[in-house]
Motif scaffolding. Structure first.
Motif, PDB file in Angstrom:
ATOM      1  N   GLU A 106       0.910  -1.294  -0.047  1.00 59.88           N
ATOM      2  CA  GLU A 106      -0.050  -0.060  -0.069  1.00 59.88           C
ATOM      3  C   GLU A 106       0.945   1.439  -0.117  1.00 59.88           C
ATOM      4  OE1 GLU A 106      -3.404   2.054   2.851  1.00 59.88           O
ATOM      5  OE2 GLU A 106      -3.041  -0.011   3.166  1.00 59.88           O
ATOM      6  N   ARG A 107       1.948   1.109   0.924  1.00 60.84           N
ATOM      7  CA  ARG A 107       2.747   2.263   0.788  1.00 60.84           C
ATOM      8  C   ARG A 107       3.511   2.628  -0.479  1.00 60.84           C
ATOM      9  NH1 ARG A 107       5.164   0.978   4.830  1.00 60.84           N
ATOM     10  NH2 ARG A 107       7.084  -0.010   3.942  1.00 60.84           N
ATOM     11  N   ALA A 108       4.005   1.439  -0.968  1.00 62.85           N
ATOM     12  CA  ALA A 108       4.807   1.665  -2.251  1.00 62.85           C
ATOM     13  C   ALA A 108       3.838   2.111  -3.420  1.00 62.85           C
ATOM     14  CB  ALA A 108       5.293   0.388  -2.569  1.00 62.85           C
ATOM     15  N   GLU A 109       2.759   1.735  -3.644  1.00 60.81           N
ATOM     16  CA  GLU A 109       1.661   1.935  -4.495  1.00 60.81           C
ATOM     17  C   GLU A 109       1.287   3.464  -4.325  1.00 60.81           C
ATOM     18  OE1 GLU A 109      -1.669  -0.657  -4.023  1.00 60.81           O
ATOM     19  OE2 GLU A 109      -0.612  -2.182  -5.003  1.00 60.81           O
ATOM     20  N   SER A 110       0.985   3.900  -3.206  1.00 59.66           N
ATOM     21  CA  SER A 110       0.838   5.408  -2.756  1.00 59.66           C
ATOM     22  C   SER A 110       2.093   6.238  -3.324  1.00 59.66           C
ATOM     23  CB  SER A 110       0.361   5.415  -1.390  1.00 59.66           C
ATOM     24  OG  SER A 110       0.301   6.883  -1.196  1.00 59.66           O
ATOM     25  N   GLU A 111       3.186   5.915  -3.178  1.00 53.01           N
ATOM     26  CA  GLU A 111       4.434   6.490  -3.340  1.00 53.01           C
ATOM     27  C   GLU A 111       4.734   6.577  -4.898  1.00 53.01           C
ATOM     28  OE1 GLU A 111       7.517   5.084  -1.019  1.00 53.01           O
ATOM     29  OE2 GLU A 111       6.973   5.939   0.797  1.00 53.01           O
ATOM     30  N   ARG A 112       4.486   5.340  -5.448  1.00 55.17           N
ATOM     31  CA  ARG A 112       4.677   5.381  -6.917  1.00 55.17           C
ATOM     32  C   ARG A 112       3.370   6.235  -7.725  1.00 55.17           C
ATOM     33  NH1 ARG A 112       2.146   0.239  -9.269  1.00 55.17           N
ATOM     34  NH2 ARG A 112       0.327   1.340  -8.800  1.00 55.17           N
ATOM     35  N   GLY A 119       5.474  13.507 -12.117  1.00 58.63           N
ATOM     36  CA  GLY A 119       6.367  13.330 -13.328  1.00 58.63           C
ATOM     37  C   GLY A 119       7.675  12.960 -12.902  1.00 58.63           C
ATOM     38  N   ASP A 120       8.189  12.274 -11.803  1.00 59.33           N
ATOM     39  CA  ASP A 120       9.351  11.825 -11.354  1.00 59.33           C
ATOM     40  C   ASP A 120       9.297  10.356 -11.858  1.00 59.33           C
ATOM     41  OD1 ASP A 120      11.554  11.053 -10.034  1.00 59.33           O
ATOM     42  OD2 ASP A 120      11.188  11.716  -8.186  1.00 59.33           O
ATOM     43  N   GLU A 121       9.688  10.190 -13.333  1.00 58.14           N
ATOM     44  CA  GLU A 121       9.763   8.864 -13.513  1.00 58.14           C
ATOM     45  C   GLU A 121      10.810   7.826 -13.129  1.00 58.14           C
ATOM     46  OE1 GLU A 121      10.386   9.143 -17.882  1.00 58.14           O
ATOM     47  OE2 GLU A 121       8.287  10.485 -18.292  1.00 58.14           O
ATOM     48  N   GLU A 122      11.885   8.268 -12.754  1.00 61.45           N
ATOM     49  CA  GLU A 122      13.036   7.757 -12.264  1.00 61.45           C
ATOM     50  C   GLU A 122      12.705   6.730 -10.703  1.00 61.45           C
ATOM     51  OE1 GLU A 122      17.612   7.826 -10.780  1.00 61.45           O
ATOM     52  OE2 GLU A 122      16.707   9.604 -11.851  1.00 61.45           O
ATOM     53  N   HIS A 123      11.873   7.724 -10.067  1.00 61.75           N
ATOM     54  CA  HIS A 123      11.517   7.193  -8.864  1.00 61.75           C
ATOM     55  C   HIS A 123      10.159   6.300  -8.948  1.00 61.75           C
ATOM     56  CE1 HIS A 123      10.889   7.177  -4.544  1.00 61.75           C
ATOM     57  NE2 HIS A 123      10.060   7.755  -4.432  1.00 61.75           N
ATOM     58  N   SER A 126      11.609   3.008  -9.863  1.00 58.38           N
ATOM     59  CA  SER A 126      12.281   2.183  -8.845  1.00 58.38           C
ATOM     60  C   SER A 126      11.238   1.701  -7.936  1.00 58.38           C
ATOM     61  CB  SER A 126      12.958   3.270  -7.914  1.00 58.38           C
ATOM     62  OG  SER A 126      13.475   2.810  -6.781  1.00 58.38           O
ATOM     63  N   LEU A 127      10.177   2.545  -7.696  1.00 56.69           N
ATOM     64  CA  LEU A 127       9.013   1.907  -7.022  1.00 56.69           C
ATOM     65  C   LEU A 127       8.204   0.839  -7.540  1.00 56.69           C
ATOM     66  CD1 LEU A 127       7.678   5.238  -5.365  1.00 56.69           C
ATOM     67  CD2 LEU A 127       8.379   3.385  -4.041  1.00 56.69           C
ATOM     68  N   ALA A 128       8.263   0.681  -8.734  1.00 54.32           N
ATOM     69  CA  ALA A 128       7.456  -0.309  -9.610  1.00 54.32           C
ATOM     70  C   ALA A 128       8.392  -1.532  -9.308  1.00 54.32           C
ATOM     71  CB  ALA A 128       7.351   0.184 -10.954  1.00 54.32           C
TER      72      ALA A 128
END
Length: 240
Positions: A106-112, A119-123, A126-128
């Motif tokens: 849940e945390r990773a999906e929210s941050e992604r 527009g932070d594609e790199e981050h 990484s989260l994906a």
């Protein structure tokens, strides 16, 4: 004649910042204590917190075993400090307590989603990748091998969960960060967390139920059976 305990320490952990040492920010790379359990010819590794190459080397140094001998890896928490070395064990089944996995996803999906929105594609990428790695961890409500029970210790993380196993009429608890170190135990201190009340309850229960505790960032120590009277109030972070 006594037999050797089924738990063997593979590597001792460390906190990135230890409040008991008056460290207010990260001064080193944190990693959890890693231990192994052999039960009924099943080799379970708990919390491979070092990088994969170092984890494989430590396993061989301490047990004479190669990574492909490990059948199961159990994570008391799925954060990087506990899971950094998972890729050293691609043939093993990776396990964690369901609430811990659910909260991490849940945390990773929210941050992604937030990264994509800004527009932070790199981050976002990484989260994906992190989410893909989480999908490889199997949720379990059972111990990784016979005679090993889960010991939920929620508080320091949403689904922190230790392992409880018997040895010659006594109990050994691999506590994860619910009990960080001998110094934390003697001071009655929990790690910074979002749910102080639950973390303190888990801390107390761990001390009361176990005869020996494998600490999250220390070795295996005898449990005093109750929280020391000199214990302080515990460290915590404000709730979000």
């Amino acid at each position: 004649m006594t037999s050797a305990p089924p738990v063997q320490l593979i590597s001792l952990g460390s906190l990135s910042a230890n409040l008991l040492w008056n460290e207010q920010h990260a001064v080193r790379t944190g990693h959890a204590t890693c231990s192994s359990i052999v039960q009924d010819d099943t080799l379970t590794l708990v919390n491979p917190g070092l990088p994969p190459a170092a984890m494989a080397s430590r396993l061989h140094e301490r047990t004479g075993q190669m990574p492909d001998r490990v059948q199961r890896v159990f994570l008391t928490s799925v954060d990087a400090d506990h899971a950094r070395g998972l890729e050293a064990f691609p043939d093993a089944t990776w396990l964690a307590f369901p609430p811990e996995l659910d909260a991490a996803r849940e945390r990773a999906e929210s941050e992604r989603d937030a990264a994509v929105e800004h527009g932070d594609e790199e981050h976002a990428e990484s989260l994906a990748r992190h989410l893909t790695a989480l999908e490889q961890i199997v949720p379990t409500e059972e111990g990784p091998a016979p005679n090993i029970d889960l010991f939920p210790s929620v508080g320091v993380t949403p689904g922190c969960c230790g392992l409880l196993l018997p040895h010659e009429g006594q109990t050994i608890l691999i506590a994860g960060d619910a009990v960080a170190s001998q110094a934390h135990l003697l001071a009655g201190q929990i790690l910074p967390c979002l749910d102080r009340k639950m973390a303190q309850a888990s801390f107390t229960e761990a001390i009361e139920i176990a005869d020996f505790i494998v600490c999250g960032r220390d070795g295996m120590i005898p449990s005093p059976g109750r929280v020391p009277e000199s214990a302080g109030p515990g460290h915590t972070l404000p709730s979000l």
